[in-house]
Structure formats: structure tokens, C-alpha cells
Enzyme design. Structure first.
Site, mmCIF file in Angstrom:
data_model
loop_
_atom_site.group_PDB
_atom_site.id
_atom_site.type_symbol
_atom_site.label_atom_id
_atom_site.label_comp_id
_atom_site.label_asym_id
_atom_site.label_seq_id
_atom_site.Cartn_x
_atom_site.Cartn_y
_atom_site.Cartn_z
ATOM 1 N N PHE A 474 19.145 -3.958 -6.833
ATOM 2 C CA PHE A 474 20.495 -3.914 -6.265
ATOM 3 C C PHE A 474 21.025 -2.485 -6.136
ATOM 4 C CE2 PHE A 474 20.267 -7.447 -9.494
ATOM 5 C CZ PHE A 474 19.747 -8.398 -8.635
ATOM 6 N N HIS A 475 20.208 -1.588 -5.577
ATOM 7 C CA HIS A 475 20.604 -0.185 -5.439
ATOM 8 C C HIS A 475 20.558 0.295 -3.985
ATOM 9 C CE1 HIS A 475 19.118 0.630 -9.850
ATOM 10 N NE2 HIS A 475 20.230 -0.076 -9.812
#
Length: 539
Positions: A474-475
Site C-alpha cells: 500500500f505504498h
């Protein structure tokens, strides 16, 4: 044109997105009582109990109350799989649903941004901004600050199996560390977290709540931006829906996009700012041609290896037992500790995929639990997950509008493992994990590889297996990148090239992804942006 819209007034600064960057901007810019600030958040208030209990990330991700619930396209590098792509949709944004890990990245990351021509973004330039907002549990020194809004603490639990993994990593040649945030994060140790006494510490709590009552700050939730209003090349307003009704905010000074690497390019494209051919294909009039909007998407992909273990306890047994669940709830209620206080990953490790690397290019997130996928039931056997990711992927993807409606989820195609080098490093990560798990420190626990499986041996097999079991951490970054090349969207002061009164202040401005978790860098970006905005307003 705007007669049917509610006019909420004129503001010096209108901020789109009350997430990690937006809450910082609202705090810093409203500190000047002469400036009127409007902060818009498409989601609701952060009053959902699972936002605040650390283990609540299991209930906030993929929950439309707190998450946009995006999905990627089917990814060829993942053997046709599509991934859930959580993005925070509440006050605090992703800081209200993320893993709470405090990680700045490496000095090399920011020095490289500066080498690309972005003046003022070297490690020495940005370190003061990390320190400014920090409240570090161990006190002030040359790397850390105290008294700031952003609390950094140690985790409030430990696991025998994780400490054994740490010892095994040391036996495999990785140094021990107690601080990943001094410029070179090489080593193995427990992550530090953004919590206050066992409770999640979001940017909404840290930066927004203390200033919410300022007379010059207006905060609207359930307010989704729909279109940037331009007069020629100058931004004059923002159209949005508030509670489902059309509204307009007039911009006296600047419009600041802090909607993240998916939301910011989406709003720009809906407003006619982006690739002309793509916009015309969706029936949107081109207001400002920009080739780089929505391009250069980068993300961290973790290869989630799972091991069965023996002679120890993991969260699997506790979570699958009524007595275990009750004891965890009681421990948290009484002491704000135990498994309910834990971040998704407790033990971290940064190392090199091969000795030729200048700095670590692999990051481990090690967990005393195992599951088929985040949010699914834990396995019925004692297990650990040893996720390893390539910190500096060569693969690039895109995030673009699907059509002309702001209600449609964008097309998110990260391009995972599309670069041969990324496939090679994924295989190296699997090999290194096996070497660590073969060390004497873990022998007592008899680790047995469950995923991808010990029969996976060749580099080609490992790369395919990585595509089967890897997930995002989730970056997402990079879709409105900073620079002065033809694909750059913003300059070194985060102003959109060719337009007046529009800046982007979020992870989308990163030219290259940082070597670690991305929340702390976004807060730094907002701190630095606030200074630049104030400086520029004074002429």
C-alpha cells in the site's frame, strides 16, 4: 455556470484531502489568522472505533466506511491476479487505516531526488522537517525531535518466534539495529510505531484535532472534489459535492491537492489537466496538456512467504480460540497492550539483495501469524509470515480515470514485476529468506516452508511463485512527479507546471519511491510544502 451550486465562500487555501498531508497543511497554514483555509474530506469523521484500536486495520481496510475500496487491474506480473488497493477515506486518510510503522527511508533516496535537479530535497534539507513534527519516545538527538505532533513509540509486545527470527537474521550476517530512521536503515529490529500508549496516532488526531476550532479553518467531511475551476491558466475555484449536493469554493490564493497518488491525478484529469488524447477519449475538454499526470506509478510489492512452526505460540492459535480472543481483549482493555495493540508487522529487516548494492534494497515485514490474504481467517496451524519486498522497483505503472465521472474508480495498473530486474530480486528475496530460516536460532521451531513451497527452486519458478503470492504494501507514489523533465507534473516547490495557484502535496510528487514505508515521508513533504507556500505568499 455556478448559480446552481452552493457557494461556500472564498479562501486563501483550499486543501483537497484530509489525509496524512492534508491535516498537516491545514494545521500549519491556518496558524496565520489572516489566512482563510478550507479542508475537504470525501470520507466521514474518524469516529469509528476500529480506527483507534491498532489491530482495527483488519476492519478498516476493504470497508467502504473508511476505505475507497479500489482494486488494481488484472496484473500480468501477478499471473492475472487483481489486488485490493486500500486508500483511506476518512479524516486522517491512510494514517487512519495503515500499519502505523514510522519509517523515513534512506538518505540516499532524498539525495537522489536532489541529483535529479530538485533543489532543497536532499537528506540534509528534509531531515529538519522530519524532526519538526516528531515526538520521539527516546528523546531528542541529532536525528530525532521531541515536542512535535507526530508521536513515535516502541511497540508494546514481543513474540518469542520474532526474536528468534531476529537472531537468525544476525546469524545470516545482517546487523542488529534499534533505529531504522538515521539515514541508513540497514539491520534487523522491531519497528517503531505511530501510537500513543497503545492507541493509533493518526494525522487527524495529531495535527487537525488540536486546531479544529480555529476561526479561520473550515473543515467539511463528505465533500468530494469534482472539478478544478480554471480561468485560462489560473486556478480560481473548486467544484465539489457536499453531502451529495453541488458546491463551489472560490480560491483566492492556492488550491492544494493532497488526495494521494490515486486521487490527485484523478481530479486533475477530470478537470482537463493531463494527456490530451486520454481526456478527449473520455469526452473531457483539454484545459492543460500534461503528459506525466497519472504516469510513473511505483509501489512496494511484498512476497508473502509463510512458514509453519512448532514449539511456540503464534497469533494463529490465539485468534482461532474463544479463550484466546477473550484474553487478548482483556489485555488490551486493561493495559493497552497485547495482540490488539500490534501493528500488522512487528519485526523489520533491511538488507541487500547482493553485496553490489550501495544501500539495502530489501525490506522484511515479519509477522507472528499467517493467512491466505489480509482480512481472511488465520491458518489453523502455528505460522509466521516473512514478507520481503524490493524497495526500489524498476517496474512502473499508471493510474488514470476510467471515464468522465468522479464516481468511477480509476484504472490502477501498477505493472508489478514487469521489469526483469524486479523478477530477479524477488527470487533473491526468497533465497535469502530460506537462508535466514535455516539458521541455528530457528532450529528449535522447525520452520517448514508453506508458501511458496520448498519445491520451488529455479529463478523462473521463484519469479512465477512471487506473482502468485505477492501483495502490495500500500505504498503508491509518483503519479504527479516532481522535476523539470517532460514527464514531470510539479516543480521543486510542488507547483504544477504551467498553471498558477495549483500545487500537489502528497506521495504522488515523489520522483522515485522511498526505501521504506511511505507515511512519514508524506508528512515531511507536507511540512516542507507549508513552509514554501508561506514563503511564496509573501512574495
Amino acid at each position: 455556470m455556478n448559480k446552481d451550486k452552493q457557494d461556500v465562500g472564498e479562501f486563501d487555501y483550499v486543501i483537497v484531502g484530509a489525509g496524512s498531508a492534508g491535516c498537516v497543511l491545514a494545521n500549519r497554514l491556518s496558524a496565520d489568522p489572516e489566512k482563510r483555509v478550507l479542508l475537504l474530506e470525501a470520507g466521514g469523521r474518524d469516529n469509528y472505533i476500529w480506527i483507534h484500536i491498532p489491530v482495527g486495520y483488519l476492519y478498516t481496510m476493504n470497508n467502504p466506511r473508511t476505505d475507497w475500496c479500489f482494486k488494481t487491474e488484472a496484473e500480468p506480473g501477478l499471473n492475472g491476479r487483481a489486488l485490493n488497493y486500500p486508500r483511506g477515506k476518512t479524516l486522517g486518510g491512510c494514517s487512519s487505516i495503515n500499519g502505523m510503522i514510522y519509517m523515513r527511508g534512506q538518505a540516499r533516496d532524498y539525495d537522489q531526488w536532489r541529483q535529479f535537479g530538485n533543489m532543497g530535497w536532499s537528506w540534509d534539507d528534509v531531515l529538519p522537517y522530519f524532526r519538526r513534527s516528531e515526538d520521539y519516545v527516546h528523546g531528542e538527538d541529532e536525528a530525532h525531535g521531541v515536542g512535535g505532533e507526530w508521536r513515535v513509540e516502541e511497540q508494546r509486545l514481543s513474540w518469542e518466534i520474532l526474536t528468534a527470527f531476529q537472531e537468525a537474521a544476525v546469524q545470516a550476517g545482517i546487523p542488529r539495529t534499534d533505529d531504522f530512521n538515521r539515514g541508513n536503515n540497514e539491520g534487523v529490529g522491531y519497528f517503531q510505531v505511530n501510537q500513543r500508549r497503545g492507541v493509533r496516532w493518526s494525522t487527524s488526531k495529531a495535527f487537525l484535532k488540536p486546531v479544529r476550532e480555529r476561526a479561520n479553518l473550515k473543515v467539511l467531511t463528505r465533500a468530494q472534489a469534482t472539478r478544478i475551476v480554471l480561468d485560462g491558466r489560473k486556478v480560481t475555484g473548486l467544484e465539489f459535492e457536499h453531502g451529495g449536493q453541488p458546491a463551489l469554493a472560490r480560491v483566492r490564493g492556492e488550491l492544494l491537492l493532497a488526495a494521494g497518488s490515486i486521487g490527485s491525478p484523478q481530479l486533475m484529469e477530470l478537470s482537463g489537466i493531463g494527456q490530451g488524447e486520454l481526456l478527449q477519449r473520455h469526452g473531457i475538454e483539454v484545459a492543460h496538456e500534461m503528459a506525466g499526470v497519472g504516469e510513473n506509478l511505483q509501489d512496494h510489492l511484498q512476497v508473502r512467504m509463510v512458514y509453519k512452526v512448532r514449539n511456540t505460540k503464534t497469533l494463529n492459535e490465539k485468534a482461532n480460540s474463544l479463550i484466546g480472543k477473550a484474553s487478548m481483549a482483556l489485555q488490551y482493555a486493561l493495559f493497552r497492550s497485547g495482540p490488539m495493540s500490534m501493528a500488522p508487522s512487528q519485526l523489520g529487516c533491511f538488507t541487500k539483495s547482493d553485496p553490489s548494492q550501495e544501500t539495502p534494497d530489501l525490506e522484511y515485514h515479519v509477522q507472528p501469524l499467517s493467512t491466505e490474504a489480509l482480512g481472511q481467517p488465520l491458518h489453523p496451524f502455528p505460522g509466521v509470515t516473512t514478507s520481503v519486498c524490493n524497495l526500489r522497483p524498476m517496474s512502473r505503472g499508471v493510474s488514470h480515470i476510467r471515464d468522465a465521472s468522479h464516481r468511477s474508480a480509476p484504472v490502477i495498473a501498477p505493472g508489478y514485476l514487469s521489469a526483469p530486474e524486479d523478477r530477479r530480486i524477488a527470487a533473491e528475496g526468497i533465497r535469502l529468506t530460506r537462508r535466514i530460516c535455516a539458521q541455528p536460532a530457528l532450529a528449535k521451531y522447525q520452520p517448514e516452508e508453506f508458501k511458496p513451497g520448498a519445491d520451488i527452486q529455479t529463478e523462473e519458478q521463484m519469479a512465477k511463485a512471487a506473482g502468485d503470492i505477492a501483495t502490495t504494501i500500500f505504498h503508491p507514489v509518483g503519479t504527479c512527479k516532481m522535476g523539470d523533465d517532460p514527464m514531470a507534473v510539479v516543480d521543486e516547490r510542488l507547483r504544477v507546471h504551467g498553471l498558477t495557484g495549483l500545487r500537489v502535496v502528497d506521495a504522488s510528487i515523489m520522483p522515485t519511491i522511498t526505501s521504506g514505508n511511505t507515511n512519514a515521508p508524506v508528512i515531511m513533504i507536507a511540512e516542507k510544502a507549508a513552509d514554501m507556500i508561506r514563503e511564496d505568499s509573501r512574495g
